[in-house]
Design a protein around this motif. Structure first.
Motif, PDB file in Angstrom:
ATOM      1  N   ASP A 125      -2.109  -0.058  -7.795  1.00 39.39           N
ATOM      2  CA  ASP A 125      -2.454   0.408  -6.453  1.00 39.39           C
ATOM      3  C   ASP A 125      -2.001  -0.616  -5.406  1.00 39.39           C
ATOM      4  O   ASP A 125      -2.764  -1.502  -5.029  1.00 39.39           O
ATOM      5  CB  ASP A 125      -3.970   0.632  -6.360  1.00 39.39           C
ATOM      6  CG  ASP A 125      -4.399   1.201  -5.013  1.00 39.39           C
ATOM      7  OD1 ASP A 125      -3.527   1.724  -4.278  1.00 39.39           O
ATOM      8  OD2 ASP A 125      -5.601   1.120  -4.691  1.00 39.39           O
ATOM      9  N   LYS A 130      -1.363  -1.798  -1.793  1.00 35.74           N
ATOM     10  CA  LYS A 130      -1.884  -1.412  -0.484  1.00 35.74           C
ATOM     11  C   LYS A 130      -0.982  -1.972   0.611  1.00 35.74           C
ATOM     12  O   LYS A 130      -0.565  -3.131   0.547  1.00 35.74           O
ATOM     13  CB  LYS A 130      -3.318  -1.930  -0.301  1.00 35.74           C
ATOM     14  CG  LYS A 130      -4.303  -1.358  -1.313  1.00 35.74           C
ATOM     15  CD  LYS A 130      -5.678  -1.956  -1.123  1.00 35.74           C
ATOM     16  CE  LYS A 130      -6.686  -1.298  -2.056  1.00 35.74           C
ATOM     17  NZ  LYS A 130      -6.374  -1.532  -3.472  1.00 35.74           N
ATOM     18  N   SER A 131      -0.698  -1.150   1.600  1.00 29.67           N
ATOM     19  CA  SER A 131       0.101  -1.600   2.733  1.00 29.67           C
ATOM     20  C   SER A 131      -0.531  -1.085   4.019  1.00 29.67           C
ATOM     21  O   SER A 131      -1.227  -0.069   4.026  1.00 29.67           O
ATOM     22  CB  SER A 131       1.551  -1.105   2.628  1.00 29.67           C
ATOM     23  OG  SER A 131       1.608   0.308   2.649  1.00 29.67           O
ATOM     24  N   GLU A 132      -0.286  -1.808   5.086  1.00 33.32           N
ATOM     25  CA  GLU A 132      -0.828  -1.447   6.392  1.00 33.32           C
ATOM     26  C   GLU A 132       0.328  -1.231   7.360  1.00 33.32           C
ATOM     27  O   GLU A 132       1.243  -2.056   7.446  1.00 33.32           O
ATOM     28  CB  GLU A 132      -1.743  -2.557   6.907  1.00 33.32           C
ATOM     29  CG  GLU A 132      -2.361  -2.260   8.269  1.00 33.32           C
ATOM     30  CD  GLU A 132      -3.280  -3.375   8.717  1.00 33.32           C
ATOM     31  OE1 GLU A 132      -3.420  -3.562   9.942  1.00 33.32           O
ATOM     32  OE2 GLU A 132      -3.844  -4.066   7.857  1.00 33.32           O
ATOM     33  N   ASN A 185       5.718  -1.842   8.108  1.00 33.58           N
ATOM     34  CA  ASN A 185       4.815  -1.837   6.958  1.00 33.58           C
ATOM     35  C   ASN A 185       4.527  -3.263   6.517  1.00 33.58           C
ATOM     36  O   ASN A 185       5.457  -4.049   6.274  1.00 33.58           O
ATOM     37  CB  ASN A 185       5.425  -1.062   5.783  1.00 33.58           C
ATOM     38  CG  ASN A 185       5.346   0.431   5.980  1.00 33.58           C
ATOM     39  OD1 ASN A 185       4.392   0.932   6.558  1.00 33.58           O
ATOM     40  ND2 ASN A 185       6.348   1.152   5.501  1.00 33.58           N
ATOM     41  N   GLY A 199      -0.065  -5.522   1.515  1.00 36.14           N
ATOM     42  CA  GLY A 199      -1.401  -6.070   1.319  1.00 36.14           C
ATOM     43  C   GLY A 199      -1.654  -6.378  -0.145  1.00 36.14           C
ATOM     44  O   GLY A 199      -0.753  -6.811  -0.866  1.00 36.14           O
ATOM     45  N   ASP A 200      -2.871  -6.130  -0.606  1.00 37.33           N
ATOM     46  CA  ASP A 200      -3.229  -6.394  -1.992  1.00 37.33           C
ATOM     47  C   ASP A 200      -2.510  -5.432  -2.936  1.00 37.33           C
ATOM     48  O   ASP A 200      -2.216  -4.283  -2.575  1.00 37.33           O
ATOM     49  CB  ASP A 200      -4.736  -6.250  -2.196  1.00 37.33           C
ATOM     50  CG  ASP A 200      -5.529  -7.276  -1.401  1.00 37.33           C
ATOM     51  OD1 ASP A 200      -4.964  -8.346  -1.105  1.00 37.33           O
ATOM     52  OD2 ASP A 200      -6.685  -7.000  -1.072  1.00 37.33           O
ATOM     53  N   ASP A 212      -3.334  -4.128  -6.644  1.00 35.21           N
ATOM     54  CA  ASP A 212      -4.313  -4.137  -7.731  1.00 35.21           C
ATOM     55  C   ASP A 212      -3.761  -3.418  -8.956  1.00 35.21           C
ATOM     56  O   ASP A 212      -3.232  -2.305  -8.849  1.00 35.21           O
ATOM     57  CB  ASP A 212      -5.607  -3.456  -7.293  1.00 35.21           C
ATOM     58  CG  ASP A 212      -6.315  -4.218  -6.178  1.00 35.21           C
ATOM     59  OD1 ASP A 212      -6.196  -5.458  -6.153  1.00 35.21           O
ATOM     60  OD2 ASP A 212      -6.960  -3.572  -5.337  1.00 35.21           O
TER      61      ASP A 212
END
Length: 208
Positions: free
Chosen positions: A41, A43-45, A60, A63-64, A66
Motif C-alpha cells: 500500500d 501512499k502518496s499525497e 505527487n 508518503g509511507d 506499507d
C-alpha cells in the motif's frame, strides 16, 4: 488480449547492510517458504498549484509504503535476525533493546499469458506483529504468521529514490536468477545465460 496476475510464491528477504553516500550493499537473499498473501500500500499525497483561477499544475509526493505479508510460518531464527532478538541456550528473548534490520523483500506472481512477474521491494523496516492462536475445535485449523514492514526509498546514488523493482519473464526462466541478488538497478541483474556478453543485464522495466 488482456493480462491478469494471479498466484503467489517464493517469498525472499535480504538484509540491507549499507545504504548511504559511501555505498549500497545487501546480504544474500534467503527464502521464506509458505507464501499465503501479500499487500503493498504505497501512499502518496497530491499537491495542487493554483493560478489563473484554476488548477495550474499538480505534484505527487511519495508518503509511507506499507507491506503486509502472510506466511505459513515465520521461523524463530528468521525472527531473531530481522527483529534483533537475543538467543540464550537455544531460547529466543525479545526485549525493548532489540533493533530490527533494514531489509529487501521479494516474491513472484503468475501471469495469465505465461511466465511470471517478479518483485523486489528495496528498503523496509519490519514491525512487530500481534500473536494469534486458538484452541483446536475438532479439526486442524492452521494459524498463519504475519509480517509487516514500512518501506522507503534508497539513498545511495546507485538506487537513489527507488523503492521497487519489477520485471516479467516467460516460462522457462530460472526464478533463482532473480532471487540471487536484490535488483536495485539494471546493472545489478544478469540472467546468467551464456551470451556474447555474459554479464549483460535484462530490461527490468518490462511489463511495468
Amino acid at each position: 488480449m488482456g493480462k491478469t496476475i494471479y498466484g503467489l510464491d517464493m517469498f525472499h528477504y535480504a538484509e540491507l547492510i549499507q545504504d548511504d553516500d559511501k555505498g549500497l550493499e545487501y546480504a544474500k537473499p534467503e527464502r521464506l517458504p509458505g507464501a499465503v498473501n501479500v499487500k503493498v500500500d504505497p501512499k502518496s499525497e497530491q499537491s495542487k498549484f493554483w493560478a489563473d483561477n484554476g488548477v495550474y499544475d499538480s505534484f505527487n509526493n511519495m508518503g509511507d509504503i506499507d507491506l503486509e505479508a502472510e506466511l505459513a510460518d515465520l521461523p524463530i531464527e528468521v525472527q531473531n535476525k530481522i527483529f534483533g532478538h537475543k538467543v540464550e541456550n537455544g531460547i529466543s528473548f525479545a526485549s525493548s533493546d532489540d533493533k530490527a534490520i533494514f531489509l529487501a523483500f521479494g516474491f513472484r506472481a503468475k501471469t495469465s499469458t505465461g511466465g511470471h512477474r517478479f518483485y523486489w521491494f528495496l528498503k523496509g523496516l519490519p514491525e512487530l506483529m500481534a500473536n494469534e492462536n486458538k484452541t483446536t475445535e475438532g479439526k486442524a485449523d492452521p494459524e498463519t504468521a504475519k509480517f509487516k514492514a514500512g518501506f522507503m526509498t534508497l539513498q545511495n546514488k546507485k538506487g537513489k529514490n527507488r523503492w521497487k523493482a519489477q520485471a516479467e519473464f516467460d516460462e522457462g526462466f530460472d526464478p533463482d536468477e532473480w532471487f540471487k541478488q536484490v535488483v536495485y538497478d539494471g546493472a545489478s541483474f544478469s540472467t546468467g545465460k551464456d551470451t556474447e556478453d555474459s554479464t549483460s543485464s535484462v530490461d527490468i522495466g518490462k511489463g511495468v
